[in-house]
Design an enzyme around this catalytic site. Structure first.
Site, mmCIF file in Angstrom:
data_model
loop_
_atom_site.group_PDB
_atom_site.id
_atom_site.type_symbol
_atom_site.label_atom_id
_atom_site.label_comp_id
_atom_site.label_asym_id
_atom_site.label_seq_id
_atom_site.Cartn_x
_atom_site.Cartn_y
_atom_site.Cartn_z
ATOM 1 N N CYS A 171 -23.191 -47.605 22.463
ATOM 2 C CA CYS A 171 -23.688 -48.906 22.007
ATOM 3 C C CYS A 171 -25.156 -49.078 22.370
ATOM 4 C CB CYS A 171 -22.872 -50.031 22.633
ATOM 5 S SG CYS A 171 -23.565 -51.655 22.244
ATOM 6 N N CYS B 13 -26.013 -52.125 24.908
ATOM 7 C CA CYS B 13 -25.653 -52.135 26.326
ATOM 8 C C CYS B 13 -26.893 -51.777 27.144
ATOM 9 C CB CYS B 13 -24.532 -51.122 26.590
ATOM 10 S SG CYS B 13 -22.894 -51.742 26.133
ATOM 11 N N HIS C 33 -20.377 -55.630 26.985
ATOM 12 C CA HIS C 33 -20.077 -55.135 25.634
ATOM 13 C C HIS C 33 -18.807 -55.751 25.049
ATOM 14 C CE1 HIS C 33 -20.026 -52.137 22.354
ATOM 15 N NE2 HIS C 33 -18.712 -52.160 22.504
ATOM 16 N N ASN D 175 -23.759 -62.649 12.655
ATOM 17 C CA ASN D 175 -22.671 -62.141 11.815
ATOM 18 C C ASN D 175 -21.619 -61.612 12.769
ATOM 19 O OD1 ASN D 175 -24.156 -62.500 9.407
ATOM 20 N ND2 ASN D 175 -25.125 -60.501 9.626
ATOM 21 N N HIS E 12 -21.002 -55.226 20.123
ATOM 22 C CA HIS E 12 -21.614 -55.906 21.272
ATOM 23 C C HIS E 12 -22.046 -57.308 20.820
ATOM 24 C CE1 HIS E 12 -23.766 -55.249 25.215
ATOM 25 N NE2 HIS E 12 -24.181 -56.453 24.847
ATOM 26 N N HIS F 115 -23.957 -60.153 19.711
ATOM 27 C CA HIS F 115 -25.386 -60.286 19.405
ATOM 28 C C HIS F 115 -25.597 -61.071 18.117
ATOM 29 C CE1 HIS F 115 -24.415 -57.129 16.507
ATOM 30 N NE2 HIS F 115 -25.588 -57.312 15.945
ATOM 31 N N GLN G 170 -29.102 -62.200 15.283
ATOM 32 C CA GLN G 170 -30.345 -61.666 14.750
ATOM 33 C C GLN G 170 -31.294 -62.811 14.400
ATOM 34 O OE1 GLN G 170 -30.090 -58.272 11.855
ATOM 35 N NE2 GLN G 170 -27.910 -58.722 11.892
#
Lengths: 364, 364
Positions: free
Chosen positions: A72, A75, A139, A179, A190, A192, A194
């Site tokens: 990932c 991480c 994660h 998303n 993970h 997150h 944007q």
């Protein structure tokens, strides 16, 4: 309200990385990125679609981006596992996307023009900026699992990014979004989000600005305040506190759709007072929990984004709010956006907004 | 050019079924529908989305519609296997959708108003009509496998439907389309398309009309003719014959996107002369074959639709053309329309329109 600190560092290919934390002087920006990344990725161009009066980004390099990589990249780096995050831990981290749809150039470029000439093929560089926002170094967590303090830190980071990106000159609109779910193609699990800094005002936002302007001209009133008043008294309120209200709108188009409005008027996240950010966190976590429990055992795939006023022209007609939408339409079922929705913009709500709101209201 | 005959019958719940054939007096409309279907499905309402100045259909009954039923309802009825098609065989059949998003009422209703008052919640019945178009009685075929004569018959049927639906008074725009592929959620694999008769002009079409009007006002020229001239001389032409040209447009937004323009100006399918329909068939079959061979072994999932001028206001600015778009972006890969595309209308073309066109040009 929690403290807020930021450190800025850079990655091996020159991209910026920012660490946000609740403790001062964590020293994370000092960790060097030991990878050999070569040249940084650059966006392509935006082309003018004369048939729709819209700009479309053409970004040939992006098709090479990885799908579900083994290690990932979000991480923290650990030993020989070198990731996009050189530090060994973090609270919230933001870095420039390695495969940006917008920006990545050595110098910020110009905005896409709002008036174009009669030529049939018009393109300008795809200025702007694409950033990745990591919500946690764990994660296996998800935004819905984080503490209100962490959500507060995430929103403060987004507010700081909005302020900084708005000042660059190559960005017309800042869009912060998440998303979530393999159902909508998310390749990195993970937790997150944007940020897209667009070099033009997006088509949907242009509709909102035009609608708000027209509403003012024809009724003398503020469109968002009228929506707020109407929805507050309606049957589709999902959650509410001192500063915020979450509801499924009257003319919802997605099977599940929750709009989260601040009760006062703000243009963007950068204008939000600290106490409004602090009260957003528990309310949003409640909305996310309701979504995840709507169909137990099936976490809701969603797209959640902050609608913000554009940086320049039309800013007075924009207003901050969050919209969360989902393609989930039942247990094991998703709605596909086929020809009517995707091609013509003709939406059909299969559940009905009231039924959908009732499911969320009954989920906790 | 082949002959064209039509017979009209009705299904057990009163819905209309039409059989189109190249031979006269096939007598298919005489077969009775022996099922006990109960009440026919009716659409709900369209609600006005004041934030976008658009209508959204709310159709609660549709969430009960079947997914991948065991017996195919589009195959001809045979013995005890009673389907939506009472006849034992057919060439092309069209029937009213049992779970319509628009229409299904006893009497055609009014159009959605083009001007609305200041109320925050405005809804009218979802007038209009939804039809299913079966391309062949062979369950295991696909449009791409059919003969040019059959494609011609399909287009003649669509032209007849367009003319009839346009005259009803409760339809502002007729959209004939095909969704193909499990990747975009198609639940019935029998080769078929659909027709939506909307009670409003769709948001995308409103953009085209506004763009064409503005182009005329600012340049004195016809937008579609300028596009045709520009694209004809460009590097993205996929196929061409006497009456038609197929190209990937300059500002394409889908990984694969082919626009098929008639070289002369027509408002809709009902205006197409027979010889233009006859020459469309082989050209379109070539486009479909190129799409299917782009990634061998992986038939292209696609949405293909006829853009037609609206029935009433703005008709002079509309023009007939077909657009085929696909989410396929590589072998085994599809593009998901996530937040930027679905929420903001900010599209990113990952392959680049020229690369995408080159793949189709090299596929045969």
């Amino acid at each position: 309200m929690s403290a807020f600190h930021m450190e800025s560092g850079s990655l091996a290919d020159g991209r910026q990385i920012l660490y946000y934390s609740t403790e001062p002087e964590a020293g994370r920006a000092g960790y060097a990125d030991k990878r050999d990344l070569g040249e940084r990725g650059r966006a392509g161009q935006v082309r003018y679609d004369r048939l729709r009066d819209e700009w479309v980004a053409v970004s040939a390099g992006r098709s090479a981006r990885p799908q579900l990589p083994v290690a990932c990249p979000l991480c923290p780096s650990e030993g020989d596992e070198l990731t996009e995050i050189p530090a060994p831990d973090y609270e919230v981290a933001v870095f420039e996307n390695r495969f940006p749809s917008f920006g990545g150039f050595d110098e910020p470029g110009p905005l896409a023009p709002t008036e174009v000439g009669p030529e049939m093929e018009i393109a300008v560089p795809a200025s702007g900026r694409c950033e990745v926002v990591c919500f946690s170094d764990d994660h296996d967590s998800a935004l819905v699992d984080l503490s209100p303090e962490r959500v507060e830190l995430v929103v403060k980071a987004l507010a700081q990014r909005t302020a900084e990106l708005s000042a660059r000159g190559d960005i017309a609109q800042v869009f912060c979004f998440e998303n979530r779910g393999v159902e909508i193609g998310v390749t990195l699990h993970h937790p997150h989000g944007q940020i897209y800094g667009y070099p033009y005002v997006t088509p949907q936002t242009r509709k909102f600005l035009a609608a708000a302007k027209r509403h003012k001209e024809t009724t003398g009133r503020d469109l968002y305040e009228d929506i707020l008043e109407s929805e507050s008294n309606g049957p589709r309120v999902i959650a509410e506190n001192e500063h915020w209200i979450a509801f499924t709108p009257y003319a919802a188009r997605w099977p599940f759709e929750v709009h989260v409005y601040p009760k006062e008027r703000f243009a963007d996240l950068a204008e939000l007072p600290e106490e409004h950010i602090a009260s957003f966190a528990p309310l949003y976590l409640e909305v996310l929990k309701r979504c995840d429990l709507a169909f137990p055992g099936e976490p809701m795939p969603y797209m959640s984004g902050w609608h913000q006023a554009p940086v320049g022209e039309g800013r007075e007609w924009g207003r901050l709010r969050l919209e969360l939408v989902s393609i989930r339409r039942g247990p094991g079922k998703v709605k596909f956006l086929a020809s009517s929705e995707s091609v013509m913009g003709g939406w059909v709500h299969d559940l009905g907004p009231e039924t959908s709101a009732d499911i969320l209201k009954g989920a906790l």
